[in-house]
Design an enzyme around this catalytic site. Structure first.
Site, PDB file in Angstrom:
ATOM      1  NE  ARG A 168      -4.090  -1.926   1.844  1.00 50.63           N
ATOM      2  CZ  ARG A 168      -4.016  -2.950   2.704  1.00 50.63           C
ATOM      3  NH1 ARG A 168      -3.131  -2.940   3.681  1.00 50.63           N
ATOM      4  NH2 ARG A 168      -4.842  -3.952   2.575  1.00 50.63           N
ATOM      5  CE  LYS A 176      -2.250  13.171 -16.111  1.00 43.93           C
ATOM      6  NZ  LYS A 176      -2.570  13.500 -17.520  1.00 43.93           N
ATOM      7  CD  GLU A 199       5.306  16.353 -24.038  1.00 45.98           C
ATOM      8  OE1 GLU A 199       4.482  17.265 -23.818  1.00 45.98           O
ATOM      9  OE2 GLU A 199       4.964  15.211 -24.418  1.00 45.98           O
ATOM     10  CE  LYS A 228       3.223  17.431 -15.964  1.00 48.02           C
ATOM     11  NZ  LYS A 228       3.425  16.129 -16.540  1.00 48.02           N
ATOM     12  CD  GLU A 253      -5.661  15.516 -17.308  1.00 44.94           C
ATOM     13  OE1 GLU A 253      -4.430  15.609 -17.389  1.00 44.94           O
ATOM     14  OE2 GLU A 253      -6.328  14.663 -17.919  1.00 44.94           O
ATOM     15  NE  ARG A 312      -1.784  16.919 -14.618  1.00 44.95           N
ATOM     16  CZ  ARG A 312      -1.171  16.092 -13.802  1.00 44.95           C
ATOM     17  NH1 ARG A 312      -1.590  15.958 -12.564  1.00 44.95           N
ATOM     18  NH2 ARG A 312      -0.136  15.375 -14.207  1.00 44.95           N
ATOM     19  CG  ASN A 320      -4.275  16.629 -21.949  1.00 45.32           C
ATOM     20  OD1 ASN A 320      -3.296  15.952 -21.660  1.00 45.32           O
ATOM     21  ND2 ASN A 320      -5.352  16.708 -21.181  1.00 45.32           N
ATOM     22  CG  HIS A 352      -0.477  15.407 -25.576  1.00 46.64           C
ATOM     23  ND1 HIS A 352       0.221  16.582 -25.716  1.00 46.64           N
ATOM     24  CD2 HIS A 352       0.380  14.525 -24.990  1.00 46.64           C
ATOM     25  CE1 HIS A 352       1.447  16.420 -25.223  1.00 46.64           C
ATOM     26  NE2 HIS A 352       1.565  15.188 -24.773  1.00 46.64           N
ATOM     27  CG  HIS A 380      -1.989  10.616 -26.849  1.00 46.10           C
ATOM     28  ND1 HIS A 380      -2.563  11.149 -25.720  1.00 46.10           N
ATOM     29  CD2 HIS A 380      -0.707  10.310 -26.511  1.00 46.10           C
ATOM     30  CE1 HIS A 380      -1.662  11.168 -24.746  1.00 46.10           C
ATOM     31  NE2 HIS A 380      -0.536  10.671 -25.188  1.00 46.10           N
ATOM     32  CG  HIS A 426       4.975  11.153 -26.328  1.00 44.09           C
ATOM     33  ND1 HIS A 426       3.634  10.827 -26.395  1.00 44.09           N
ATOM     34  CD2 HIS A 426       5.056  12.293 -25.595  1.00 44.09           C
ATOM     35  CE1 HIS A 426       2.939  11.728 -25.711  1.00 44.09           C
ATOM     36  NE2 HIS A 426       3.772  12.628 -25.212  1.00 44.09           N
TER      37      HIS A 426
HETATM   38  N1  NAD Z   1       3.580  10.707 -16.094  1.00 39.71           N
HETATM   39  C1  NAD Z   1       3.461  11.652 -16.994  1.00 39.71           C
HETATM   40  O1  NAD Z   1       2.906  12.723 -16.748  1.00 39.71           O
HETATM   41  C2  NAD Z   1       4.035  11.420 -18.355  1.00 39.71           C
HETATM   42  C3  NAD Z   1       4.184  12.496 -19.246  1.00 39.71           C
HETATM   43  C4  NAD Z   1       4.766  12.258 -20.472  1.00 39.71           C
HETATM   44  C5  NAD Z   1       5.188  10.978 -20.821  1.00 39.71           C
HETATM   45  N2  NAD Z   1       5.009   9.959 -19.930  1.00 39.71           N
HETATM   46  C6  NAD Z   1       5.470   8.590 -20.258  1.00 39.71           C
HETATM   47  O2  NAD Z   1       6.873   8.627 -20.456  1.00 39.71           O
HETATM   48  C7  NAD Z   1       7.245   7.566 -21.330  1.00 39.71           C
HETATM   49  C8  NAD Z   1       8.224   8.106 -22.343  1.00 39.71           C
HETATM   50  O3  NAD Z   1       9.352   8.601 -21.648  1.00 39.71           O
HETATM   51  P1  NAD Z   1      10.807   8.642 -22.318  1.00 39.71           P
HETATM   52  O4  NAD Z   1      10.712   9.315 -23.616  1.00 39.71           O
HETATM   53  O5  NAD Z   1      11.720   9.167 -21.293  1.00 39.71           O
HETATM   54  O6  NAD Z   1      11.061   7.097 -22.663  1.00 39.71           O
HETATM   55  P2  NAD Z   1      11.979   5.964 -22.039  1.00 39.71           P
HETATM   56  O7  NAD Z   1      11.887   5.905 -20.571  1.00 39.71           O
HETATM   57  O8  NAD Z   1      11.661   4.731 -22.791  1.00 39.71           O
HETATM   58  O9  NAD Z   1      13.456   6.445 -22.419  1.00 39.71           O
HETATM   59  C9  NAD Z   1      13.823   6.530 -23.780  1.00 39.71           C
HETATM   60  C10 NAD Z   1      15.112   5.756 -24.050  1.00 39.71           C
HETATM   61  O10 NAD Z   1      16.224   6.468 -23.518  1.00 39.71           O
HETATM   62  C11 NAD Z   1      17.046   5.605 -22.734  1.00 39.71           C
HETATM   63  N3  NAD Z   1      17.711   6.457 -21.762  1.00 39.71           N
HETATM   64  C12 NAD Z   1      17.174   7.006 -20.650  1.00 39.71           C
HETATM   65  N4  NAD Z   1      18.046   7.876 -20.100  1.00 39.71           N
HETATM   66  C13 NAD Z   1      19.157   7.845 -20.859  1.00 39.71           C
HETATM   67  C14 NAD Z   1      20.396   8.553 -20.802  1.00 39.71           C
HETATM   68  N5  NAD Z   1      20.615   9.488 -19.884  1.00 39.71           N
HETATM   69  N6  NAD Z   1      21.323   8.272 -21.746  1.00 39.71           N
HETATM   70  C15 NAD Z   1      21.072   7.357 -22.721  1.00 39.71           C
HETATM   71  N7  NAD Z   1      19.920   6.698 -22.843  1.00 39.71           N
HETATM   72  C16 NAD Z   1      18.970   6.940 -21.913  1.00 39.71           C
HETATM   73  C17 NAD Z   1      16.083   4.589 -22.194  1.00 39.71           C
HETATM   74  O11 NAD Z   1      16.730   3.408 -21.811  1.00 39.71           O
HETATM   75  C18 NAD Z   1      15.167   4.375 -23.400  1.00 39.71           C
HETATM   76  O12 NAD Z   1      15.748   3.477 -24.294  1.00 39.71           O
HETATM   77  C19 NAD Z   1       5.956   7.038 -21.933  1.00 39.71           C
HETATM   78  O13 NAD Z   1       5.682   5.781 -21.348  1.00 39.71           O
HETATM   79  C20 NAD Z   1       4.912   8.053 -21.535  1.00 39.71           C
HETATM   80  O14 NAD Z   1       3.638   7.485 -21.346  1.00 39.71           O
HETATM   81  C21 NAD Z   1       4.462  10.157 -18.717  1.00 39.71           C
HETATM   82 ZN    ZN Z   2       3.327  14.307 -24.022  1.00 42.21          ZN
END
Ligand code: NAD
Ligand code: ZN
Length: 351
Positions: A110, A132, A174, A211, A221, A225, A229, A232, A236, A251
């Protein structure tokens, strides 16, 4: 230490500051969640700050592993190590690690403590902020999850040095979005920047502050908030379309096209002047890769937009712009407006 506010610390000395933060608390055990890349490139930068008995939890990198089955492995490791409620999970990675690690931490027994050390540009300016948490379910992104703020976030742009350029571009989308919805001056500055020589140390905190302040005003949201989007709704749908075709795009690349399309809808609705629309669209189109979206793709993308989580009663509700630096939300957009915006994108890249 460079700058600190609430649970957020921007630093240029990640190892020293992490050590200080850890010293100030007492945890029964520290776990660090990493993937292939963050183990190789990021862990060495914080290793000195970690106590000897801390334990790595390793997952494979990539969105494909953002699943309940990976969570089971994480919960299994925590269980075998007899982690108790005073344990800490440090998420060292991009958005996948921050979202999934936070979800696992807050559901294990929990809820145990978790800290984010975001290592991609996207996770620094977006995913690590705002609470999130969750994982994908089948082909539905972030279908299972909850809202809960990390106990601590530590951001250091040193991690961006090993990040591939396509990941930098993805995160930059972003940052541009944050400027477009809230900060006209920042957008005007971005117009003069060359992506290759951006000073992330100063730009990342500005994007994060936008943000953070929006999320603080509306954590669940229900209103404001939703402006986050912008780009998006259509973005998306574009992302899902390319994913279904098994030619996934980043993305941020999808969101950039989404912002182009939603900017042109803002102009068509008379919310944004044509001059401002042109300025935004040309700027985005010069930075981001051009995607071929044919007639068939347009229909599919439009259909996918009807499945957006933010829709109400079968109507598509999007965030649009009523000026540069002025995001607005809950604006209904129609099927024909989406198709028209995608047609004008097609025109733009074939011109
Ligand atoms: N929670 C939220 O509000 C929110 C907002 C936007 C996106 N997201 C989520 O985030 C995810 C995308 O995030 P992302 O783009 O960071 O993807 P990711 O975590 O897959 O990272 C992208 C790639 O970069 C590599 N990597 C990470 N740090 C590195 C570094 N310093 N040097 C070299 N390689 C590195 C990772 O291993 C991966 O292969 C999605 O799942 C999306 O849904 C969440
Ligand atoms: Zn986004």
């Amino acid at each position: 230490m460079v700058y600190q506010k609430d649970n957020l610390l921007f630093t240029t000395a990640i190892s020293a500051d992490l050590a200080l933060k850890l010293k100030a608390k007492s945890f029964t055990k520290i776990f660090v969640l990493v993937d292939d890349n963050t183990e190789e490139y990021c862990l060495p930068l914080i290793q000195n700050a970690l106590p000897e008995n801390s334990q790595l939890i390793f997952i494979k990198s990539g969105e494909a592993h953002k699943t309940i089955s990976t969570c089971e492995n994480i919960w299994q490791t925590l269980t075998e190590a007899v982690a108790d409620r005073q344990a800490l999970l440090i998420n060292l990675g991009g958005g996948v690690i921050c979202d999934m690690g936070g979800f696992c931490a807050r559901t294990y027994k929990r809820g145990i403590n978790f800290w984010n050390i975001p290592t991609t540009l996207l996770s620094q300016v977006d995913a690590s902020i705002g609470g999130k948490l969750g994982v994908d379910f089948g082909s539905f992104k972030n279908q299972i999850g909850l809202f809960s703020e990390p106990d601590q976030i530590l951001i250091d742009s040193i991690f961006l040095k090993s990040l591939p350029q396509e990941e930098i571009i993805s995160g930059y989308a972003e940052i541009i979005k944050h400027a477009l919805i809230k900060d006209e001056n920042m957008f005007n500055e971005l117009l003069g920047y060359d992506l290759k020589s951006i000073n992330w140390e100063s730009l990342v905190p500005r994007a994060v502050t936008i943000k953070k302040s929006i999320v603080e005003q509306d954590p669940g949201e229900n209103g404001l908030r939703k402006i986050l989007n912008f780009g998006h709704t259509i973005g998306h749908a574009i992302e899902s379309h390319f994913l279904a075709k098994e030619t996934p795009i980043k993305h941020g690349e999808a969101i950039a096209i989404g912002m182009i399309a939603e900017t042109s809808i803002s102009v068509d609705k008379g919310l944004l002047t044509e001059d401002n629309g042109r300025l935004i669209i040309d700027f985005l189109n010069n930075i981001f890769p051009k995607m071929n979206i044919d007639e068939e793709a347009m229909s599919k993308i439009t259909q996918l937009a009807f499945q957006d989580k933010k829709n109400v009663g079968g109507k598509i509700k999007a965030a649009l712009l009523s000026g540069i630096g002025n995001g607005i939300y809950d604006i209904e957009i129609t099927e024909s407006e989406i198709k028209k915006s995608l047609l004008s994108y097609k025109q733009l890249i074939t011109d």
